[in-house]
Structures are given as structure tokens and as C-alpha cells.
Design an enzyme around this catalytic site. Structure first.
Site, mmCIF file in Angstrom:
data_model
loop_
_atom_site.group_PDB
_atom_site.id
_atom_site.type_symbol
_atom_site.label_atom_id
_atom_site.label_comp_id
_atom_site.label_asym_id
_atom_site.label_seq_id
_atom_site.Cartn_x
_atom_site.Cartn_y
_atom_site.Cartn_z
ATOM 1 N N ARG A 197 0.832 -1.192 0.000
ATOM 2 C CA ARG A 197 0.000 0.000 0.000
ATOM 3 C C ARG A 197 0.873 1.252 0.000
ATOM 4 N NH1 ARG A 197 2.477 2.477 3.054
ATOM 5 N NH2 ARG A 197 2.604 2.334 5.313
ATOM 6 N N SER A 226 5.482 -4.423 3.003
ATOM 7 C CA SER A 226 5.681 -5.806 2.537
ATOM 8 C C SER A 226 5.288 -6.794 3.633
ATOM 9 C CB SER A 226 7.142 -6.022 2.129
ATOM 10 O OG SER A 226 8.011 -5.724 3.211
ATOM 11 N N ASP A 284 -1.899 -0.144 7.447
ATOM 12 C CA ASP A 284 -1.285 -1.030 6.447
ATOM 13 C C ASP A 284 -2.172 -2.224 6.143
ATOM 14 O OD1 ASP A 284 0.742 0.742 6.870
ATOM 15 O OD2 ASP A 284 2.055 -0.654 7.912
ATOM 16 N N LYS A 302 15.601 3.781 12.637
ATOM 17 C CA LYS A 302 14.694 4.304 13.668
ATOM 18 C C LYS A 302 15.326 4.282 15.065
ATOM 19 C CE LYS A 302 10.394 3.357 11.257
ATOM 20 N NZ LYS A 302 9.267 2.458 11.122
#
Length: 516
Positions: free
Chosen positions: A45, A162, A209, A258
Site C-alpha cells: 500500500r 511488505s 497497512d 529508527k
């Protein structure tokens, strides 16, 4: 609404299935020596508008795209059931594991990074669901063993989800195998159970997602709401007279670590928007009521909007997602942000934020700055609150463009919707500071060569960009990005890497099943 099931012999087979499923079936036969029972598919997406607002519970506007994960599956009738996984990508070695005979869950070790963990996440939530709907059958007995062949082309680490595509396809397959062909899996159930799946490997995601992957529809964007419940409503893009709507998704190939950058990027933004909500609540004398888990165990900017309207406008019911009401309320919130934070656009020190909350600096530090690591000079409360409310407003404006506006010329749609995407990028860059030079450069090149709207998508600080492009200008945009960005920044880049870096997609079909 149930997950659609398509027979391989159907005349109107969707293009992703017609193009890819025969290959996956053939590869399954090569790997296992027999045909699979069916193929479960779920796509990646991209988020069009609505960045960094989901953790304030505001709605977002993603769509499913033409990259996906396909799992060809065959059920095994074994006394000691096991699951064998084979992946088309040679980087991911074959895996085999047994299913506990007492019906307990397969162990997942999140400290080990292995592709089979994501399969196990999908398996876990599917088994949990089966135990609830058919306890007599599954409470103390294992699910069926499987042979599985996985083939996906959602680039990993690109911000296109994914892992969600994989988990949704797996959960769908496990439920279908064990409940039989006549059982219809609802989109709502599949979304609900997969939302929490990645928590099992330590990923704290929000639900967009999975909702986009499961509920995607061709030529539609999805209005994904988080309150009062997780819900995805498809909205069709307007039919144009002389062209088609296409989206070019371009990966910066810059990865934001991150763990390293979180203290001054993602983690800090969470602290800033929660602090802004609570200072607003203090100033206007309202109590924030939050239902469900929350960041820092405190209310957020949507909670403040609801509390303000309850006290000052005599509207006790929280906002229900209605577009017209939301536009009115969000505009009011932007006024209050100017009133409250406008004089301190340079930012707040800890002492200043604590004073506005009526607590000591030590109390502020304990309440806001110790849950996860943060680094900052000042807290940019004006900019962060203004972004969240204005970005949430753009999502609703985009819906109005899609549903309530008629366009005499195709260009008018591209100008209006693209303009909202450009405003979103400007806000992400200037107010939320989550862009980066590479994102800015890609957007600049795309806009100069035919894109109507260009912005980052995902958390930012690298990752992917999305561009609204008329079909006839797609090649021009692609060529310019290759020549002016990829070959300049990465002179050694290969054709395969370029193919992975740039995806061209229309809004695509969500999760589905292909039967042989």
C-alpha cells in the site's frame, strides 16, 4: 463484505491474478511435485495523504498498489502436521516447522530476524481466530499442515508494507484451509485480526497497512478511520475524459535507522503532539478522555477536539468521522493552535511546557520524557499541532474532491488533488520536519516533469515518495528521476535496482483468493 474468490477459469480475472498466479502455481509444482489448492494474495500500500496523524487517531487516505505477496498453498492430511515454506527469492531459505499437537501456538522468537517469523505472525492470529469461531475443533487440536510457496514483489524496507501484505495473505490462507472453501472470510475480520500480528515481533503498528492491503479496490482510495473503530471505506476516483490516474512511487533509497534517529525524529514527534494536546486541554479547562491504548498514557489532539466541542459547543458525542463536521471542527482547532501556541513558534523549553501544564519541570520530565529516548533543544508544539490538524483537514478535503466535485477538464482534478498532496509535503517538510534532501529533490524533479502532486509517504526521513501523474506523463517522470536523481546519487545503480526503486501503479485490488 467478504474477501473475493476468483476461479482460474473466470473470464473477468483481475490482471494481477491473470499475470502472476499461473507462474506461482508452476513454481509450487516445481518445489513440491504437485499442484497447490489455491493462491492467497495481498498487496502493498501507499498513503496518499494523512502522514503522522494516525497516532492522534485521525483518519488517513491510502490505497492498495500493484505489488503484492502471493502464497500458493496445499493442505496436508498428516498425523503429525508440519508447515514447509519455500520462497521464490533465493535470499530466503526454505523453512520447516512442526505444529504442536495440543493446538498451542507456534513459538516466535522476535530476537531472531528470519522471514518465517512473519509467516508465524499470520499463522498465530489465524489460529487465534479459528479457536474463537470453532473452539470444539481447534481449542485442543492443531490446524492442518501446509506446503507453501511464497512469491512477492513488494520491496522490503521501502515503507510500502511488505510485511503486512505477507501476514494478510498467510492469515487468509490458514483460515481458508481450515474452514473449507465454503467459509467466507470477511474483510472486517481479516483486517481486525492482522492489525495486531506484527506486535508479536515487536513492531507497534497502527492498522492502516492491514486495512489498505485487505480492503483495497481497483480505482479507489480508502478512507481509513481509527475511531470509534477501525474501518476502511472505499471511495472511487472520478472518471476522467482523456487520461487515466496513475501513481509513481519512487524510493529515495535512503534508510532512516529508527533506533538511531528515533530520539530526535519519530519518538520526539509523539512527545510533542501529546504535550500540545495536554497544554491545549489545560488552557481551555477540559479533561482528555482517551479510550484504548495511547502514547504516554495520555489523551491526544483528537481527544482535545472532542472535549472542546463537548464543553464549548454542547456537543457531547465525539466526532464520528463525518466529513462536513470534521472540516468545521478541524478549522476551529487550527484557530485554537494559533491562539495558544502562535506567540511561541520558536519552541518551548521543558520549564515553559511544564509551566503551561501547571506542573514542575521534574514532573514534566517524568511524565513525558522517560517512556522512550528523546533528544531536543526545544519542543516545537506550534508546528506539530498545526501539522496534525491541517493534515487531517487535507484528508477530508481530498475526500470532498473525490466525491463532491465535478471537473470540466481532467487538468482541474490533477491541479486540485495534486495541490493537496503538495500542501501535505510542504507541511511534512516545514512543520513536521520529517522530509529530507533526497525526498525534496525527488519531488522537485517529478513536479518539473509532469507530476501534479508529489510528497513523501510513510514516516519520512527517507523511504518512499508518491506522485500523482496523468498516464501520458508517466514515462517522462520516470526518465527524469532516473537521469537526474538515481544515476547522479547512485552512479553504480543496476537496472534491477532501478526497477525495484520505481513502481507505477493504479489503485489496486486488495486481498483475494485464486482457486485452481
Amino acid at each position: 463484505m467478504s474477501i473475493p474468490v476468483f476461479a482460474s477459469t473466470a473470464k473477468d480475472l483481475p490482471k494481477p491474478l491473470a499475470d502472476k498466479c499461473p507462474t506461482v502455481v508452476a513454481e509450487f509444482e516445481k518445489a513440491y511435485g504437485s499442484k497447490p489448492d489455491f493462491v492467497a494474495r495481498s498487496p502493498g500500500r501507499v498513503n496518499l495523504i494523512g502522514e503522522h496523524i494516525d497516532y492522534a487517531d485521525f483518519s488517513v487516505l491510502p490505497l492498495a498498489i500493484d505489488v503484492d505477496m502471493l502464497c500458493a498453498v496445499k493442505a496436508l492430511d498428516e498425523k503429525n502436521p508440519s508447515i514447509t515454506l519455500t520462497n521464490a527469492d533465493p535470499r530466503f531459505a526454505q523453512r520447516k516447522f512442526d505444529l504442536p499437537l495440543d493446538g498451542s501456538y507456534v513459538t516466535i522468537d522476535p530476537s531472531i530476524s528470519d522471514w518465517s517469523n512473519y509467516f508465524k505472525c499470520g499463522l498465530h492470529v489465524a489460529v487465534e481466530f479459528l479457536k474463537k469461531i470453532a473452539p470444539a475443533k481447534f481449542e485442543k487440536a492443531p490446524v492442518k499442515g501446509l506446503q507453501v510457496f511464497c512469491q512477492g514483489n513488494v520491496p522490503t524496507g521501502s515503507g510500502l508494507s511488505s510485511s503486512a501484505a505477507f501476514i494478510c495473505a498467510v492469515a487468509l490462507a490458514v483460515i481458508r484451509v481450515n474452514m473449507g472453501d465454503d467459509y467466507q472470510v470477511s474483510k472486517k475480520d481479516l483486517t481486525r485480526i492482522t492489525v495486531v500480528a506484527e506486535h508479536l515481533v515487536g513492531v507497534n503498528n497502527g492498522g492502516m497497512d492491514q486495512a489498505a492491503s485487505v480492503c483495497g479496490e481497483e480505482d479507489h482510495a480508502l478512507y481509513v478511520e481509527f475511531k470509534p473503530e477501525l474501518k476502511a471505506t472505499p471511495f472511487k476516483f472520478p472518471a476522467l475524459k482523456n487520461t487515466e490516474i496513475q501513481f509513481v512511487i519512487a524510493n529515495t533509497l535512503v534508510v532512516s535507522n529508527k533506533q538511531e534517529t528515533g530520539p530526535e525524529n519519530y519518538n520526539l514527534r509523539v512527545v510533542e503532539v501529546v504535550a500540545a494536546a495536554n497544554i491545549l486541554a489545560k488552557k481551555y479547562g477540559v479533561v482528555l478522555k482517551h479510550i484504548g491504548p495511547s502514547n504516554l498514557n495520555k489523551g491526544n489532539l483528537r481527544d482535545f477536539m472532542n472535549a472542546y466541542y463537548a464543553k464549548y459547543m454542547n456537543v457531547p458525542e465525539p466526532w464520528d468521522g463525518d466529513v462536513t463536521t470534521g472540516i468545521e471542527r478541524l478549522n476551529k482547532m487550527l484557530e485554537l493552535v494559533e491562539e495558544t501556541f502562535g506567540a511561541k513558534q520558536g519552541g518551548y523549553t521543558v520549564d515553559e511546557a511544564a509551566a503551561d501544564l501547571g506542573v514542575s519541570s521534574d514532573e514534566f520530565t517524568k511524565e513525558y520524557l522517560t517512556s522512550f529516548p528523546v533528544r531536543f533543544q526545544v519542543l516545537k508544539l506550534y508546528q506539530r499541532a498545526k501539522h496534525v490538524y491541517s493534515e487531517s483537514l487535507r484528508v477530508l478535503d481530498a475526500l470532498k474532491v473525490m466525491t463532491g466535485t465535478s471537473f470540466e477538464k481532467d487538468e482541474d482534478f490533477f491541479k486540485t488533488f495534486g495541490g493537496l498532496m503538495n500542501q501535505s509535503q510542504a507541511s511534512c517538510d516545514k512543520l513536521y520536519n520529517c522530509s529530507c534532501p533526497e525526498i525534496d529533490r525527488i519531488c522537485e524533479i517529478a513536479l518539473a516533469n509532469g507530476s501534479a502532486g508529489s510528497r513523501l509517504t510513510g514516516a519520512g526521513w527517507g523511504g518512499c515518495t508518491v506522485h500523482l501523474v496523468p498516464a501520458e506523463k508517466v514515462e517522462s517522470v520516470k526518465k527524469a528521476l532516473i537521469d537526474q536523481y538515481y544515476k547522479v546519487k547512485f552512479p553504480e545503480i543496476t537496472e534491477q535496482q532501478l526497477e525495484d526503486a520505481i513502481i507505477v501503479s493504479k489503485p489496486a485490488l486488495g486481498s483475494c483468493v485464486y482457486t485452481l
